[in-house]
Design a protein around this motif. Structure first.
Motif, PDB file in Angstrom:
ATOM      1  N   SER A 266       0.849  -1.195   0.000  1.00  0.00           N
ATOM      2  CA  SER A 266       0.000   0.000   0.000  1.00  0.00           C
ATOM      3  C   SER A 266       0.883   1.242   0.000  1.00  0.00           C
ATOM      4  O   SER A 266       1.901   1.287   0.688  1.00  0.00           O
ATOM      5  CB  SER A 266      -0.908  -0.001   1.230  1.00  0.00           C
ATOM      6  OG  SER A 266      -1.596   1.225   1.356  1.00  0.00           O
ATOM      7  N   ILE A 267       0.495   2.240  -0.788  1.00  0.00           N
ATOM      8  CA  ILE A 267       1.179   3.537  -0.831  1.00  0.00           C
ATOM      9  C   ILE A 267       0.124   4.627  -0.706  1.00  0.00           C
ATOM     10  O   ILE A 267      -0.833   4.655  -1.485  1.00  0.00           O
ATOM     11  CB  ILE A 267       1.964   3.742  -2.137  1.00  0.00           C
ATOM     12  CG1 ILE A 267       2.980   2.617  -2.357  1.00  0.00           C
ATOM     13  CG2 ILE A 267       2.670   5.097  -2.136  1.00  0.00           C
ATOM     14  CD1 ILE A 267       3.650   2.651  -3.722  1.00  0.00           C
ATOM     15  N   SER A 268       0.287   5.492   0.273  1.00  0.00           N
ATOM     16  CA  SER A 268      -0.626   6.626   0.412  1.00  0.00           C
ATOM     17  C   SER A 268      -0.004   7.834  -0.284  1.00  0.00           C
ATOM     18  O   SER A 268       1.162   8.159  -0.066  1.00  0.00           O
ATOM     19  CB  SER A 268      -0.869   6.952   1.888  1.00  0.00           C
ATOM     20  OG  SER A 268      -1.607   8.160   2.000  1.00  0.00           O
ATOM     21  N   TYR A 269      -0.792   8.480  -1.126  1.00  0.00           N
ATOM     22  CA  TYR A 269      -0.306   9.668  -1.824  1.00  0.00           C
ATOM     23  C   TYR A 269      -0.745  10.949  -1.121  1.00  0.00           C
ATOM     24  O   TYR A 269      -0.695  12.029  -1.699  1.00  0.00           O
ATOM     25  CB  TYR A 269      -0.768   9.645  -3.279  1.00  0.00           C
ATOM     26  CG  TYR A 269      -0.106   8.534  -4.059  1.00  0.00           C
ATOM     27  CD1 TYR A 269       1.160   8.703  -4.611  1.00  0.00           C
ATOM     28  CD2 TYR A 269      -0.718   7.288  -4.185  1.00  0.00           C
ATOM     29  CE1 TYR A 269       1.786   7.682  -5.297  1.00  0.00           C
ATOM     30  CE2 TYR A 269      -0.106   6.257  -4.869  1.00  0.00           C
ATOM     31  CZ  TYR A 269       1.148   6.457  -5.426  1.00  0.00           C
ATOM     32  OH  TYR A 269       1.772   5.436  -6.096  1.00  0.00           O
ATOM     33  N   SER A 270      -1.137  10.805   0.132  1.00  0.00           N
ATOM     34  CA  SER A 270      -1.455  11.955   0.975  1.00  0.00           C
ATOM     35  C   SER A 270      -0.338  12.113   1.996  1.00  0.00           C
ATOM     36  O   SER A 270      -0.172  11.265   2.877  1.00  0.00           O
ATOM     37  CB  SER A 270      -2.804  11.727   1.673  1.00  0.00           C
ATOM     38  OG  SER A 270      -3.105  12.806   2.527  1.00  0.00           O
ATOM     39  N   ALA A 271       0.448  13.155   1.860  1.00  0.00           N
ATOM     40  CA  ALA A 271       1.642  13.329   2.689  1.00  0.00           C
ATOM     41  C   ALA A 271       1.288  13.705   4.119  1.00  0.00           C
ATOM     42  O   ALA A 271       0.295  14.388   4.373  1.00  0.00           O
ATOM     43  CB  ALA A 271       2.554  14.393   2.094  1.00  0.00           C
ATOM     44  N   VAL A 272       2.123  13.235   5.026  1.00  0.00           N
ATOM     45  CA  VAL A 272       2.038  13.609   6.440  1.00  0.00           C
ATOM     46  C   VAL A 272       3.382  14.233   6.819  1.00  0.00           C
ATOM     47  O   VAL A 272       4.388  13.558   6.934  1.00  0.00           O
ATOM     48  CB  VAL A 272       1.752  12.389   7.332  1.00  0.00           C
ATOM     49  CG1 VAL A 272       1.710  12.807   8.797  1.00  0.00           C
ATOM     50  CG2 VAL A 272       0.458  11.710   6.919  1.00  0.00           C
ATOM     51  N   LYS A 273       3.377  15.578   6.954  1.00  0.00           N
ATOM     52  CA  LYS A 273       4.604  16.320   7.274  1.00  0.00           C
ATOM     53  C   LYS A 273       5.729  16.013   6.280  1.00  0.00           C
ATOM     54  O   LYS A 273       6.876  15.783   6.657  1.00  0.00           O
ATOM     55  CB  LYS A 273       5.061  16.016   8.697  1.00  0.00           C
ATOM     56  CG  LYS A 273       4.080  16.493   9.769  1.00  0.00           C
ATOM     57  CD  LYS A 273       4.591  16.211  11.156  1.00  0.00           C
ATOM     58  CE  LYS A 273       3.602  16.704  12.213  1.00  0.00           C
ATOM     59  NZ  LYS A 273       4.077  16.424  13.590  1.00  0.00           N
ATOM     60  N   GLY A 274       5.390  15.966   5.007  1.00  0.00           N
ATOM     61  CA  GLY A 274       6.394  15.797   3.955  1.00  0.00           C
ATOM     62  C   GLY A 274       6.754  14.356   3.652  1.00  0.00           C
ATOM     63  O   GLY A 274       7.560  14.097   2.754  1.00  0.00           O
ATOM     64  N   SER A 275       6.179  13.393   4.386  1.00  0.00           N
ATOM     65  CA  SER A 275       6.460  11.979   4.134  1.00  0.00           C
ATOM     66  C   SER A 275       5.167  11.256   3.763  1.00  0.00           C
ATOM     67  O   SER A 275       4.079  11.652   4.161  1.00  0.00           O
ATOM     68  CB  SER A 275       7.083  11.321   5.366  1.00  0.00           C
ATOM     69  OG  SER A 275       8.343  11.887   5.643  1.00  0.00           O
ATOM     70  N   TYR A 276       5.330  10.172   2.991  1.00  0.00           N
ATOM     71  CA  TYR A 276       4.177   9.431   2.499  1.00  0.00           C
ATOM     72  C   TYR A 276       4.109   8.050   3.156  1.00  0.00           C
ATOM     73  O   TYR A 276       5.061   7.283   3.080  1.00  0.00           O
ATOM     74  CB  TYR A 276       4.263   9.280   0.980  1.00  0.00           C
ATOM     75  CG  TYR A 276       4.102  10.590   0.254  1.00  0.00           C
ATOM     76  CD1 TYR A 276       2.867  10.988  -0.242  1.00  0.00           C
ATOM     77  CD2 TYR A 276       5.184  11.461   0.084  1.00  0.00           C
ATOM     78  CE1 TYR A 276       2.712  12.195  -0.903  1.00  0.00           C
ATOM     79  CE2 TYR A 276       5.040  12.678  -0.558  1.00  0.00           C
ATOM     80  CZ  TYR A 276       3.800  13.041  -1.055  1.00  0.00           C
ATOM     81  OH  TYR A 276       3.646  14.249  -1.692  1.00  0.00           O
ATOM     82  N   PRO A 277       2.995   7.735   3.825  1.00  0.00           N
ATOM     83  CA  PRO A 277       2.859   6.425   4.481  1.00  0.00           C
ATOM     84  C   PRO A 277       2.835   5.286   3.466  1.00  0.00           C
ATOM     85  O   PRO A 277       2.217   5.392   2.401  1.00  0.00           O
ATOM     86  CB  PRO A 277       1.510   6.531   5.201  1.00  0.00           C
ATOM     87  CG  PRO A 277       1.256   8.001   5.339  1.00  0.00           C
ATOM     88  CD  PRO A 277       1.855   8.628   4.113  1.00  0.00           C
ATOM     89  N   ILE A 278       3.519   4.201   3.802  1.00  0.00           N
ATOM     90  CA  ILE A 278       3.475   2.976   2.998  1.00  0.00           C
ATOM     91  C   ILE A 278       3.260   1.792   3.939  1.00  0.00           C
ATOM     92  O   ILE A 278       3.512   1.881   5.141  1.00  0.00           O
ATOM     93  CB  ILE A 278       4.761   2.753   2.169  1.00  0.00           C
ATOM     94  CG1 ILE A 278       5.970   2.522   3.098  1.00  0.00           C
ATOM     95  CG2 ILE A 278       5.012   3.893   1.216  1.00  0.00           C
ATOM     96  CD1 ILE A 278       7.200   2.018   2.372  1.00  0.00           C
ATOM     97  N   GLU A 279       2.779   0.692   3.375  1.00  0.00           N
ATOM     98  CA  GLU A 279       2.639  -0.556   4.125  1.00  0.00           C
ATOM     99  C   GLU A 279       3.370  -1.651   3.373  1.00  0.00           C
ATOM    100  O   GLU A 279       3.246  -1.763   2.150  1.00  0.00           O
ATOM    101  CB  GLU A 279       1.168  -0.927   4.313  1.00  0.00           C
ATOM    102  CG  GLU A 279       0.428   0.020   5.244  1.00  0.00           C
ATOM    103  CD  GLU A 279      -1.027  -0.382   5.457  1.00  0.00           C
ATOM    104  OE1 GLU A 279      -1.491  -1.307   4.746  1.00  0.00           O
ATOM    105  OE2 GLU A 279      -1.692   0.221   6.320  1.00  0.00           O
TER     106      GLU A 279
END
Length: 376
Positions: A266-279
């Motif tokens: 999984s890749i989230s294209y919604s950044a959190v403080k300049g970083s992108y969550p992945i699983e």
């Protein structure tokens, strides 16, 4: 008198001789000191040269790799709560326990339920027994009347009444039986509400229920399974367009010193403080790995073959430029280079540099362009 003059003359001659000798000795000493001592010159030159260590420029395969860390988490959590409001009777497991599918987790007090169940079922059972007796009597009456009718000892009207009575008794019995069975099924289903079981094999991670407390449908256990685990992490915006779903990932769990394989799920294209969550889903997790552990992730993006590389610690940064000190004939030449992929403490380089060139490592911080060096 003559002896006195001779003595004076002798003293004067000796004084002149001493002075002359001292002058000659001084001149000789100056001449000696002005000559070059080879060993002294080498020592002086050595002091001027900066001691360094070196490395050779090599052609190697190098991987463009992302390194990041993340926390191991279950793919799915099961919240197993009370199915009704009531008092908790018994609890059979605690946090950290391993459970199997259909293990009894806890029970709710069912005194009132059991009393009502027994009373209501008993009433319907009595009604069923009465209906069954009535049916049996109606059947016997119909059979007897039919025989008498066939012998001419009973009228058609009597036979019809016996038949109607039998049909009504049979219908009453079927209704009583249906009501009794329906209530039994209903109570059986309700009985399951008072016994809460685990839906899966797993580990209990949280518990917010206690014996004797009045529980609602939000009280119970949280169970996770180690059969399916993932690692939640983040990557910088620099790599968001380079990483893809299903990309292979190498995983190292430091606390248990074990390596695993995984893939980006999984890749989230919604950044959190300049970083992108992945699983990253872990392939074949074993009994050693648990939720809450931290994993080091290595995601290989691309591989380059036969590129020039130097040790990362040979690079010197100055403003926005990078350079190395290339060693030619014991002289450090400040050489501007461009850097590329960095991996395993080596960096891809290009510029005025070629295979087997010597570059300075330790001591490079003391060098200037055209500094003399002494390789150690």
């Amino acid at each position: 008198m003559k002896n006195k003059k001779r003595m004076i003359t002798l003293i004067i001659i000796l004084a002149v001789a001493v002075l002359f000798g001292l002058r000659i000795g001084g001149n000789l000493q100056n001449k000696r000191s002005s000559k070059i001592n080879p060993s002294q010159s080498f020592a002086e030159d050595s002091i001027k040269a900066t001691p360094i260590t070196i490395a050779r420029v090599k052609k190697e395969k190098i991987d463009d790799t992302i390194f990041t860390i993340g926390e191991v988490s279950p793919t799915t959590k099961y919240n197993v709560n009370s199915k009704l409001n009531g008092e908790v009777d018994k609890i059979y497991f605690k946090v950290g326990d391993t459970v199997k599918k259909d293990d009894l987790l806890f029970t709710m007090k069912s005194d009132v339920y059991s009393s009502d169940k027994n009373s209501n079922l008993s009433k319907l059972k009595n009604q069923l027994d009465i209906a069954k007796t009535s049916l049996s009597q109606a059947k016997k009456s119909f059979d007897d009347t039919k025989k008498l009718f066939e012998l001419g000892a009973s009228s058609k009207d009597q036979l019809d009444r016996a038949s109607l009575n039998y049909d009504n008794s049979n219908a009453n019995y079927k209704n009583a039986l249906s009501s009794y069975n329906s209530l039994k099924v209903s109570y059986s289903n309700q009985n399951d509400l008072y016994k809460v079981k685990s839906p899966v094999d797993g580990i209990i991670t949280t518990k917010n229920i206690e014996e004797g407390m009045f529980a609602s449908q939000s009280n119970g256990f949280t169970i996770i399974t180690n059969k399916s685990l993932l690692i939640k992490s983040k990557i910088s915006s620099k790599y968001i367009n380079s990483i893809k779903v299903d990309q292979e990932v190498d995983i190292y769990i430091n606390t248990i010193d074990r390596n695993y394989k995984g893939f980006v799920s999984s890749i989230s294209y919604s950044a959190v403080k300049g970083s992108y969550p992945i699983e990253v889903t872990i392939i074949k997790p074993d009994e050693f790995i648990y939720s809450g552990m931290y994993g080091e992730l290595k995601v290989k993006l691309t591989t380059k073959e036969n590129v020039l590389t130097v040790p990362l610690n040979s690079i010197v940064k100055e403003n926005n430029d990078s350079y190395v000190y290339k060693i030619i004939n014991d002289t450090a030449i400040k050489t501007t280079i461009k850097t590329g992929i960095i991996n395993n403490n080596f960096v891809e380089v290009s510029g005025n540099i070629k295979t087997n060139d010597k570059v300075a490592l330790k001591g490079k911080e003391f060098l200037k362009d055209n500094s003399k060096v002494m390789i150690q």
